[in-house]
Enzyme design. Structure first.
Site, PDB file in Angstrom:
ATOM      1  N   HIS B  68       1.011  -1.060   0.030  1.00 56.21           N
ATOM      2  CA  HIS B  68       0.122   0.004  -0.060  1.00 56.21           C
ATOM      3  C   HIS B  68       0.885   1.403  -0.137  1.00 56.21           C
ATOM      4  O   HIS B  68       1.232   1.837   1.182  1.00 56.21           O
ATOM      5  CB  HIS B  68      -0.767   0.064   1.110  1.00 56.21           C
ATOM      6  CG  HIS B  68      -1.936   0.753   1.094  1.00 56.21           C
ATOM      7  ND1 HIS B  68      -3.394   0.477   1.401  1.00 56.21           N
ATOM      8  CD2 HIS B  68      -2.167   2.035   0.744  1.00 56.21           C
ATOM      9  CE1 HIS B  68      -4.215   1.686   1.643  1.00 56.21           C
ATOM     10  NE2 HIS B  68      -3.563   2.577   0.916  1.00 56.21           N
ATOM     11  N   HIS B  70       1.404   5.200  -1.964  1.00 54.90           N
ATOM     12  CA  HIS B  70       1.158   6.131  -2.850  1.00 54.90           C
ATOM     13  C   HIS B  70       2.117   6.965  -3.470  1.00 54.90           C
ATOM     14  O   HIS B  70       2.940   7.581  -2.840  1.00 54.90           O
ATOM     15  CB  HIS B  70      -0.067   7.122  -1.884  1.00 54.90           C
ATOM     16  CG  HIS B  70      -1.238   6.778  -1.333  1.00 54.90           C
ATOM     17  ND1 HIS B  70      -2.337   6.459  -2.284  1.00 54.90           N
ATOM     18  CD2 HIS B  70      -1.415   5.867  -0.265  1.00 54.90           C
ATOM     19  CE1 HIS B  70      -3.155   5.911  -1.822  1.00 54.90           C
ATOM     20  NE2 HIS B  70      -2.699   5.619  -0.412  1.00 54.90           N
ATOM     21  N   ASN B 102      -4.873   5.919  -7.019  1.00 54.21           N
ATOM     22  CA  ASN B 102      -5.579   7.627  -6.781  1.00 54.21           C
ATOM     23  C   ASN B 102      -4.488   8.564  -7.304  1.00 54.21           C
ATOM     24  O   ASN B 102      -4.353   9.705  -6.794  1.00 54.21           O
ATOM     25  CB  ASN B 102      -5.838   7.720  -5.549  1.00 54.21           C
ATOM     26  CG  ASN B 102      -4.800   7.607  -4.457  1.00 54.21           C
ATOM     27  OD1 ASN B 102      -3.873   7.070  -4.540  1.00 54.21           O
ATOM     28  ND2 ASN B 102      -5.001   8.438  -3.267  1.00 54.21           N
ATOM     29  N   ASP B 160      -8.947   2.978  -3.536  1.00 50.52           N
ATOM     30  CA  ASP B 160      -8.436   3.544  -2.121  1.00 50.52           C
ATOM     31  C   ASP B 160      -8.636   4.933  -1.753  1.00 50.52           C
ATOM     32  O   ASP B 160      -8.425   5.478  -2.825  1.00 50.52           O
ATOM     33  CB  ASP B 160      -6.950   3.106  -2.033  1.00 50.52           C
ATOM     34  CG  ASP B 160      -6.544   3.478  -0.659  1.00 50.52           C
ATOM     35  OD1 ASP B 160      -6.880   3.148   0.501  1.00 50.52           O
ATOM     36  OD2 ASP B 160      -5.736   4.407  -0.380  1.00 50.52           O
ATOM     37  N   HIS B 187     -10.650  -0.103   0.874  1.00 47.21           N
ATOM     38  CA  HIS B 187     -10.365   0.720   2.072  1.00 47.21           C
ATOM     39  C   HIS B 187     -11.785   1.019   2.654  1.00 47.21           C
ATOM     40  O   HIS B 187     -12.790   1.372   2.003  1.00 47.21           O
ATOM     41  CB  HIS B 187      -9.982   2.127   1.319  1.00 47.21           C
ATOM     42  CG  HIS B 187     -10.155   3.471   2.091  1.00 47.21           C
ATOM     43  ND1 HIS B 187      -9.259   4.405   2.464  1.00 47.21           N
ATOM     44  CD2 HIS B 187     -11.297   4.039   2.836  1.00 47.21           C
ATOM     45  CE1 HIS B 187      -9.709   5.348   3.394  1.00 47.21           C
ATOM     46  NE2 HIS B 187     -10.800   5.123   3.627  1.00 47.21           N
ATOM     47  N   HIS B 240      -5.479  -1.365   5.429  1.00 43.80           N
ATOM     48  CA  HIS B 240      -5.385  -0.638   6.739  1.00 43.80           C
ATOM     49  C   HIS B 240      -6.360  -0.629   8.144  1.00 43.80           C
ATOM     50  O   HIS B 240      -6.911   0.183   8.241  1.00 43.80           O
ATOM     51  CB  HIS B 240      -5.070   0.856   6.692  1.00 43.80           C
ATOM     52  CG  HIS B 240      -5.999   1.577   5.579  1.00 43.80           C
ATOM     53  ND1 HIS B 240      -7.153   1.589   5.666  1.00 43.80           N
ATOM     54  CD2 HIS B 240      -5.571   2.471   4.564  1.00 43.80           C
ATOM     55  CE1 HIS B 240      -7.824   2.069   4.583  1.00 43.80           C
ATOM     56  NE2 HIS B 240      -6.782   2.681   3.836  1.00 43.80           N
ATOM     57  N   ASP B 351       0.839   2.507   3.883  1.00 41.16           N
ATOM     58  CA  ASP B 351      -0.138   3.524   3.273  1.00 41.16           C
ATOM     59  C   ASP B 351       0.853   4.832   3.314  1.00 41.16           C
ATOM     60  O   ASP B 351       0.396   5.542   3.725  1.00 41.16           O
ATOM     61  CB  ASP B 351      -1.174   3.557   4.268  1.00 41.16           C
ATOM     62  CG  ASP B 351      -2.292   4.366   3.776  1.00 41.16           C
ATOM     63  OD1 ASP B 351      -2.123   4.904   2.414  1.00 41.16           O
ATOM     64  OD2 ASP B 351      -3.222   4.639   4.484  1.00 41.16           O
ATOM     65  N   HIS B 355       2.362  14.065   1.264  1.00 37.90           N
ATOM     66  CA  HIS B 355       1.692  15.462   1.187  1.00 37.90           C
ATOM     67  C   HIS B 355       2.807  16.593   1.191  1.00 37.90           C
ATOM     68  O   HIS B 355       3.699  16.371   1.845  1.00 37.90           O
ATOM     69  CB  HIS B 355       0.531  15.711   1.983  1.00 37.90           C
ATOM     70  CG  HIS B 355      -0.782  14.539   1.810  1.00 37.90           C
ATOM     71  ND1 HIS B 355      -1.228  14.712   0.692  1.00 37.90           N
ATOM     72  CD2 HIS B 355      -1.189  13.745   2.390  1.00 37.90           C
ATOM     73  CE1 HIS B 355      -2.243  13.682   0.595  1.00 37.90           C
ATOM     74  NE2 HIS B 355      -2.208  12.853   1.799  1.00 37.90           N
TER      75      HIS B 355
END
Lengths: 329, 492
Positions: B68, B70, B102, B160, B187, B240, B351, B355
């Site tokens: 998982h 991103h 995503n 997700d 999710h 998660h 996960d 950001h």
């Protein structure tokens, strides 16, 4: 960040009995106020109230100090109260309102604060719709932050003016039975009053339907001596203070209540319920009221209602806090 | 290049091996695993062109697999790129990362998946396995062309972050994915119950006046997805898991024989909602044993040091603590650890959600949820080993064999002939998290400045060194013990 920690680290009911932090830079909530510090503030408030009773309601204490009222939520009465308080202390007051619009994200909030700082602001009085926003501002502002209400979290000046009013009318706070009734879960007034009232030794009961309160254990974990009730009739018996909270109509629309009518029947403060309380019981409301919903008009204007006194005392409390903050900065 | 990794503790959960020995890497493969007890090899000449990596005191394990991750590319390259994200993975000991769909545009068509795989081939430090979107635009309505996406390289499907709310769509997705033999990674969040949330609904949210995300919002969706998987015979993977109730649901479903697997993140296994309170709370509240479960708590004196995962080091309402699902309560953490130990939870997945400052420097509830997790994953989860709550072999299994089995792969292993995807880590290495040194662009983590115990020293991907900490393993002519090397290695 470290300075923020310094002023807030003593925060906990357990440490409340210890001596107050020597120099407070911000007032963000009452969770880090000791009993002694609250008493000092109430004493200063009394002096400020005396100033307000003079023919010339002004002292030069904050001359040359710039106070910015930064209100991101509509609140005419609180803003005017802060403005009058700052003016009574001879501060330069600037009002900044920007409800919602461009200031949606913190980037802009931080930018705004940096700009205000560059413009020479000493004290920021802030009202914001998001819980915790004043903590963010305090990290980016070198002066003092005075929280005028953040989301559901805190409204320390309201709680202090409530304490002042109770003490003024009943001569003490300790040992009093105080019922806070209404939309507790969404209420910053309730939370700050919980800190203030419990620090001063009052016995607090929270009364609301479960949809506006949540499980009792979530409250008693932080405020162990608080009682939770779903029956206003039961808990007003012998109460010294009934503190009514504003019910926003959106709560009914969000499905938290079957109807305002039923809310009023079960949780509205009416004359019959006040009669069950102690004869000297004070009826309080932070305003603005929905008369006929959470409080009946005859109660709001009754002899026992101190709602207007609360408003008057609000100016004095805010003067006291600004005065103390200015001493530091 | 050939490498001889010498004198490390080889832990290979897939082969049930834990021994001290050497690993010989040749042509991108594990050539030999030599048990030190086997003295016959000692005299053998190694030949030319070989680097000896001294791993004394360190653990040699198969490279970690993150189910998982991103990576944000394409579309949000200011947050992370495939290059920076995989570099972060290598620093965290991961040799495979499964990229969540995503992105912008999402992995909902073959073109995007090819682009991701192409960028990974060119600039990726480790393997990238794309996860396809369940629905077009991740809108929860029309299924993606899953068969074609699997052909293009997708190893699972997930929406997700935007969970499929319509149960009929989820039913169809599960049935269709079952035909393709790939899992649906869910999710689990009921968006109506979690509406407007800022953090976990509990004591802390009540105190801070922040809107709550109740545990039930996760649990009802897990229950729904398990029922749908049971009906369709599909493989549902619960992303998660963060709640005690969620663990219980997965455990019961596994006992019934439902094809369900589950993952938990390092932050949900080690941090609680108390972190949102930051400096407002009592200093140094240590996680006290609850008495539930049979595990013994080792009392490592170092764990009582003030620097050990101390939430009072951060400000109240610090947005680095905002993550979806939110950091939960103490009982939930206990249940997750129990689930990890008893096999209910198959894998530890990061996960990793990088950001930018803009997304995090704002009011708490408005901050983008997510923690940059690849580079602190091992240090955090080793806390469970140091506390005596989990044994090291089982923990490594959750980072290697467990996630491989979720993907239906032959387990990652150090068997001769397998790809040389290897991590070498020192479980006792003391270090302080400094996001300034992250390879990830995401510095959003609540554990910045915290002291952790356990650090990756070297990551090998396909027989080449993808990451090396300082001059780790370099021949200095003396027998090194890695955990004593702080002065030499420094934190680069």
């Amino acid at each position: 960040m470290t300075t923020l920690t310094n002023t807030t680290v003593a925060a906990s009911p357990a440490t409340n009995s210890q001596s107050s932090p020597p120099r407070r830079r911000h007032v963000l909530d009452l969770d880090d106020f000791s009993r002694d510090e609250i008493i000092e503030i109430l004493e200063t408030t009394a002096s400020m109230k005396e100033v307000l009773s003079r023919p010339i309601k002004q002292v030069p204490a904050l001359r040359g100090t710039t106070v910015v009222n930064m209100f991101f939520e509509d609140s005419t009465r609180t803003r005017i109260s802060f403005e009058l308080a700052a003016k009574a202390l001879s501060a330069n007051v600037v009002a900044m309102t920007s409800k919602g619009s461009s200031v949606e994200k913190g980037e802009s909030l931080i930018d705004t604060v940096r700009t205000l700082q560059a413009l020479g602001a000493n004290i920021i009085v802030m009202r914001h719709g998001e819980s915790g926003a004043p903590y963010l501002v305090a990290q980016h502002f070198h002066g003092s932050v005075l929280n005028a209400g953040d989301g559901r979290h805190a409204h320390p000046t309201q709680a202090l003016l409530d304490l002042f009013t109770i003490n003024e009318r009943l001569g003490r706070v300790e040992g009093l039975k105080v019922v806070i009734v209404g939309d507790i879960v969404h209420s910053r007034v309730a939370r700050s009053n919980l800190w203030g009232l419990t620090a001063m030794g009052a016995q607090v009961t929270l009364c609301a339907p479960p949809t506006l309160l949540g499980p009792a254990a979530l409250w008693t974990a932080t405020w162990p001596n608080v009682t939770i009730s779903h029956s206003l009739d039961a808990c007003v018996a012998g109460a010294d203070v009934i503190m009514t909270l504003r019910l926003q109509k959106e709560r009914q629309e969000a499905g938290l209540l079957p109807s305002l009518r039923e809310y009023s029947r079960v949780f509205g403060v009416n004359a019959a319920r006040v009669k069950r309380a102690a004869p000297h019981c004070l009826v309080m409301h932070p305003g603005p009221m929905n008369e006929g919903v959470e409080i009946m008009p005859d109660v709001a204007t009754s002899r026992q209602s101190v709602i207007e006194t609360q408003v008057t005392n609000g100016v004095a409390v805010r003067m006291a806090l600004m005065y103390r903050l200015a001493e530091v900065s | 290049m050939r490498y001889l990794i010498k004198n490390g503790s080889i832990i290979d959960p897939a082969r049930r091996v834990a021994t001290v020995g050497n690993v010989l890497v040749e042509n991108g493969k594990v050539a030999r695993v030599i048990d030190l007890a086997d003295l016959s090899t000692e005299q053998e000449p190694l030949g030319e062109g070989i680097e000896v990596i001294n791993a004394r005191g360190a653990v040699i394990a198969p490279g970690f697999i993150d189910l998982h991750t991103h990576l944000r590319e394409p579309g949000e390259e200011h947050k992370e790129t495939i290059a920076t994200g995989t570099a972060a993975a290598a620093r965290g000991g991961f040799t495979t990362v499964c990229a969540m769909p995503n992105t912008r545009p999402p992995h909902d068509r073959v073109g995007v998946v090819r682009q991701v795989l192409g960028a990974a081939r060119e600039g990726g430090a480790v393997r990238v396995e794309p996860i396809g979107a369940i629905t077009l635009g991740r809108e929860g309505k029309n299924l993606t062309e899953m068969a074609e996406l699997v052909e293009a390289g997708c190893i699972a499907f997930s929406d997700d972050g935007s969970p499929v709310s319509d149960p009929a769509v989820m039913r169809n997705a599960l049935a269709y994915a079952a035909m393709l033999g790939v899992p649906i990674m869910s999710h689990c969040e009921d968006l109506k119950l979690s509406h407007g949330w800022a953090m976990h609904e509990g004591v802390i949210s009540t105190r801070l006046g922040l809107p709550g995300y109740p545990a039930a919002a996760e649990e009802v969706q897990i229950a729904r997805d398990i029922a749908l998987a049971e009906m369709t015979g599909a493989h549902i993977h619960i992303c998660h898991v963060s709640t005690a109730g969620g663990v219980a649901l997965v455990r019961a479903a596994k006992q019934r024989g439902v094809h369900v697997t589950a993952e938990a993140t390092p932050h949900h296994l080690t941090l609680t909602d108390r972190w949102v309170l930051g400096s407002l709370g009592e200093p140094n509240e240590q996680r006290a044993p609850t008495g539930r479960g049979k595990r013994k708590h080792k009392h490592d004196p170092e764990l009582a040091l003030p620097g050990w995962l101390d939430p009072t080091k951060i400000a109240p309402y610090d947005t680095s603590t905002r993550v979806s699902p939110p950091l939960r309560a103490e009982e939930d953490v206990e249940a997750l650890i129990e689930g990890l130990r008893d096999g209910t939870i198959d894998a530890i997945a990061t996960d990793h959600a990088p950001h930018s400052h803009v997304d995090k420097e704002c009011e708490y509830r408005l901050a983008a949820p997510g923690i940059s997790g690849l580079e602190t994953a091992l240090g955090l989860v080793l806390t469970l080993v140091h506390r005596g709550e989990m044994d090291l072999v089982n923990l490594i299994a959750k980072l290697t064999e467990g996630p491989a089995s979720v993907l239906g792969r032959t387990p990652a292993t150090l068997r001769p002939g397998s790809d040389a995807d290897i991590v070498i880590f020192d479980p006792d290495y003391n270090w302080v998290v400094d996001t300034g040194k992250f390879a990830s662009k995401g510095v959003n983590t609540p554990v910045n400045g915290q002291r952790l115990k356990g650090q990756v020293m070297l990551t090998m991907y396909h027989g080449a060194i993808a990451y090396r900490r300082g001059n780790f393993g370099g021949s200095t002519g003396i027998l090194q013990q890695a955990s004593r090397l702080e002065g030499i290695l420094e934190d680069e």
